[in-house]
Motif scaffolding. Structure first.
Motif, short mmCIF file in Angstrom:
data_model
loop_
_atom_site.label_atom_id
_atom_site.label_comp_id
_atom_site.label_asym_id
_atom_site.label_seq_id
_atom_site.Cartn_x
_atom_site.Cartn_y
_atom_site.Cartn_z
N HIS A 1 0.83 -1.21 0.00
CA HIS A 1 0.00 0.00 0.00
C HIS A 1 0.86 1.26 0.00
N ASP B 1 -11.20 -3.90 1.07
CA ASP B 1 -10.46 -4.89 0.28
C ASP B 1 -11.32 -5.37 -0.90
N SER C 1 -6.41 1.78 1.83
CA SER C 1 -5.75 0.61 2.40
C SER C 1 -6.53 0.02 3.57
N ASP C 2 -7.63 0.63 3.95
CA ASP C 2 -8.48 0.12 5.02
C ASP C 2 -8.99 -1.27 4.64
N PRO C 3 -8.79 -2.29 5.51
CA PRO C 3 -9.27 -3.65 5.17
C PRO C 3 -10.76 -3.73 4.88
N ASN C 4 -11.55 -2.77 5.39
CA ASN C 4 -12.98 -2.75 5.07
C ASN C 4 -13.22 -2.65 3.57
N ASN D 1 -16.99 -8.15 2.95
CA ASN D 1 -15.78 -8.08 3.78
C ASN D 1 -16.12 -8.27 5.25
N ARG E 1 -13.13 -8.60 7.65
CA ARG E 1 -12.06 -7.61 7.59
C ARG E 1 -12.51 -6.27 8.16
N GLY E 2 -11.56 -5.50 8.72
CA GLY E 2 -11.80 -4.12 9.06
C GLY E 2 -12.56 -3.90 10.37
N THR F 1 -5.43 1.94 10.16
CA THR F 1 -4.34 1.03 9.81
C THR F 1 -3.02 1.62 10.32
#
Length: 494
Positions: free
Chosen positions: A56, A113, A108-111, A409, A412-413, A69
Motif C-alpha cells: 500500500h 479490500d 488501504s483500510d481492510p474494510n 468483507n 475484515r476491518g 491502519t
C-alpha cells in the motif's frame, strides 16, 4: 494478463494472492507536496523501468483521531489499488470511494479490500484522496494562491487515470461503476454533477450519501473563520498554512468538527464547495439532467442518524433549542411546528436522531432519486437490519453497518465488529443479497439477478424502495410524510 502491466505512465509489477492479481500503491498523480500543497491535482509523471506495486502507498493525513491502519500518513498519498482475477479481459470495473466525513479514510483500510469482487469476476479499484484541511478546506476565499476543491480534483484525476488505464489490467473502460458510502457516497453524487467527470464512468452506487454537503461561500466562510480563529491565524495570513506540518493543523480541524454545529446548528462539516469543478449544488444539477447517461442505485440505512447524535463530532442539532436556532438562521422558523408534529411521541434523543437522518441523508437522497429516475434507470433501497451488538448500544441499523455486507468483507476491518454475534445465516443471506446486487449492477446494469424479491425500478410517483432485512420486501413511498415536511427546508444554500 501477467503481473507486469504497462500503463500510460510506465510499467507496474503486482503480485498474486489468494488466486487474485493485485497492484497496490500505483501513483495516479503528482505528489501534492511543497508548491502543490493546497493546489489541484496534476497529472502523474511518467517513470522508467518497472515500478514495484506490491504494498500500500501512504495514506492521506487524517484529521479525525481514528486509527484505521498502521500505514504511514503523508502528503505523498495519491495512490490507488487494483484487484483483478487471473486472466482478466474486458471485465466490469467497480471503483470504491471511501467515506469518513471528508476528514479521515484510506483505500488501504481492510474494510475496502477488493478480493471478493475479483473472485466474482469484477475488477475492483480503490484510491486515496486528500482529506480535511489539505483536501476540503477552502482558503481561496482569503487568498487566490490557494485552490478550492483539491480533494474533488483528486477524485476526478483518479477516475481519469482509471478510465485511461484500466483496460491494461483486464477491465472494460466502457463499463465502470463508481460507488461509496457516507462522504464517499456524497462524492459519488458530486461526480454526477462535476462536468470534468462526465464520461469517466457509466453507473453509480451511493450508500447513505449526504447530497447537500456542498458549501456555498457563506457556509464556507463560517467554517474557515472558525478554523483560523482556533489556529490563531488572521485571514490575511493564511499563507502561513503552506509551511506548517499537517499535524500542527489537526487540533484546529478537530475543534471545528466538534464545535461548528453548536455555533451554527445544521451546518455541515467542511466539504466540497461550489466552484468551476462543481458549478451547482448537485441536487439541483441532477434535477436538470446533468447525469442523464448514468444508471444509479441510491439508499440509506434505517437509523443513519443514531451515530451522529451519540458521538461528539456532529452536523446534527442535539436539542429543540438548537433546531429552533437552525431554522431562524435559515429564515424558515415557520417550519418548527411541522417538525414538532412529525417527531411527536418520540423521546427527545430519538427525535434528534430521526431529525438528523432526515435532514442529512434521507430527504436529499429521495430528491436525487426522484430526479434521476426521470432520466435513467434508478433503484432505491433502505437497509433495515440491526445486528445484536448495535441494537444493544442503541445504534440499531447504524450509519455504515451495511458496508461489510455490500463489499463482502465481513471478516475484515473495524466495521466487522458491528456484526459480532449476529446469526450467521442472517448475516450471510444479507451479504449474498446486497453484495450480489452490487455485482449484478456492475456486470449487467441491473441488480436483480438471484434476488429472492424482485427490485423494481424507482419512479417519483410510487417511490418503490427495496428493504434489506431478514426478509427482503419492497415498500412504496415509505417516507412520504417526512419528505413533505422537509422538502422545502433549505439550510445554508444560497
Amino acid at each position: 494478463m501477467g503481473l507486469v502491466v504497462e500503463t500510460k505512465y510506465g510499467k507496474v509489477e503486482g503480485f498474486n494472492e489468494e488466486g487474485i492479481n493485485k497492484w497496490f500503491g500505483i501513483p495516479y498523480a503528482k505528489p501534492p507536496m511543497g508548491k502543490l500543497r493546497f493546489k489541484r491535482t496534476e497529472r502523474c509523471v511518467p517513470w522508467d523501468g518497472v515500478k514495484k506495486t506490491k504494498s500500500h502507498g501512504n495514506k492521506p493525513h487524517q484529521f479525525l483521531d481514528t486509527k484505521l491502519t498502521d500505514i504511514p500518513a503523508s502528503e505523498d498519498c495519491l495512490f490507488l489499488n487494483i484487484w483483478a482475477p487471473q486472466g482478466a479481459k474486458d471485465l466490469p470495473v467497480f471503483v470504491w470511494i471511501y467515506g469518513g466525513a471528508y476528514s479521515l479514510g484510506e483505500c488501504s483500510d481492510p474494510n475496502y479490500d477488493g478480493t471478493n469482487f475479483a473472485k466474482d469476476g469484477v475488477i475492483y479499484v480503490a484510491f486515496n484522496y486528500r482529506l480535511g484541511v489539505l483536501g476540503f478546506y477552502d482558503f481561496s476565499i482569503y487568498d487566490e494562491s490557494f485552490d478550492s476543491n483539491c480533494g474533488v480534483a483528486d477524485q476526478i484525476e483518479a477516475l481519469t487515470w482509471i478510465k485511461e488505464n484500466i483496460a491494461a489490467f483486464g477491465g472494460d473502460s466502457n463499463n465502470i461503476t463508481i460507488a461509496g458510502e457516507s462522504a464517499g457516497a456524497a462524492s459519488v453524487i458530486n461526480m454526477l454533477a462535476a462536468p470534468k467527470a462526465k464520461g469517466l464512468f457509466n453507473k453509480a452506487i451511493a450508500e447513505s450519501p449526504i447530497p447537500g454537503c456542498v458549501h456555498n461561500r457563506y457556509s464556507t466562510k463560517l467554517n474557515m473563520d472558525l478554523f483560523l480563529k482556533e489556529m490563531k491565524i488572521a485571514p490575511g495570513e493564511v499563507y502561513k498554512l503552506k509551511k506548517l506540518h499537517p499535524d500542527e493543523m489537526k487540533h484546529a480541524a478537530e475543534y471545528l468538527l466538534f464545535n461548528n454545529c453548536n455555533l451554527y446548528p445544521g451546518i455541515f462539516l467542511p466539504g466540497p464547495v461550489i466552484d468551476d469543478l462543481i458549478p451547482k449544488c448537485p441536487i439541483d444539477a441532477i434535477s436538470k439532467g446533468c447525469a442523464k447517461d448514468i444508471k444509479l442505485i441510491i439508499g440509506t440505512n434505517h437509523d443513519d442518524g443514531s451515530l451522529f447524535v451519540k458521538v461528539k463530532t456532529t452536523m446534527f442539532p442535539r436539542s429543540w433549542e438548537q433546531v429552533e436556532k437552525m431554522l431562524k438562521l435559515n429564515h424558515c422558523i415557520d417550519k418548527i411546528e411541522a417538525l414538532h408534529q412529525l417527531y411527536d411521541g418520540l423521546s427527545e434523543n430519538k427525535q434528534m436522531k430521526e431529525l438528523g437522518k432526515d435532514r442529512a441523508f434521507l430527504i436529499d437522497s429521495i430528491k436525487v432519486a426522484d430526479s434521476q429516475s426521470s432520466y435513467n434507470d434508478t433503484w432505491m433501497y433502505r437497509f433495515d437490519y440491526a445486528p445484536i451488538l448495535t441494537r444493544l448500544v442503541g445504534l440499531k441499523s447504524v450509519h455504515g453497518v451495511e458496508v461489510p455486507i455490500a463489499l463482502d468483507n465481513l471478516g475484515r476491518g473495524i466495521i466487522r465488529r458491528f456484526w459480532k454475534g449476529a446469526p450467521r445465516e442472517v448475516m450471510y443471506k444479507l451479504r449474498d443479497d446486497m453484495h450480489t446486487a452490487w455485482v449484478n449492477f456492475a456486470k449487467s446494469s441491473d441488480p436483480n439477478k438471484d434476488l429472492d424479491v424482485a427490485w423494481p425500478k424507482y419512479n417519483a410517483e410510487d417511490r418503490p424502495t427495496y428493504v434489506f432485512n431478514e426478509q427482503n420486501t419492497v415498500v412504496m413511498n415509505p417516507s412520504n410524510k417526512n419528505y413533505e415536511v422537509w422538502k422545502d427546508i433549505k439550510l445554508y444554500i444560497n
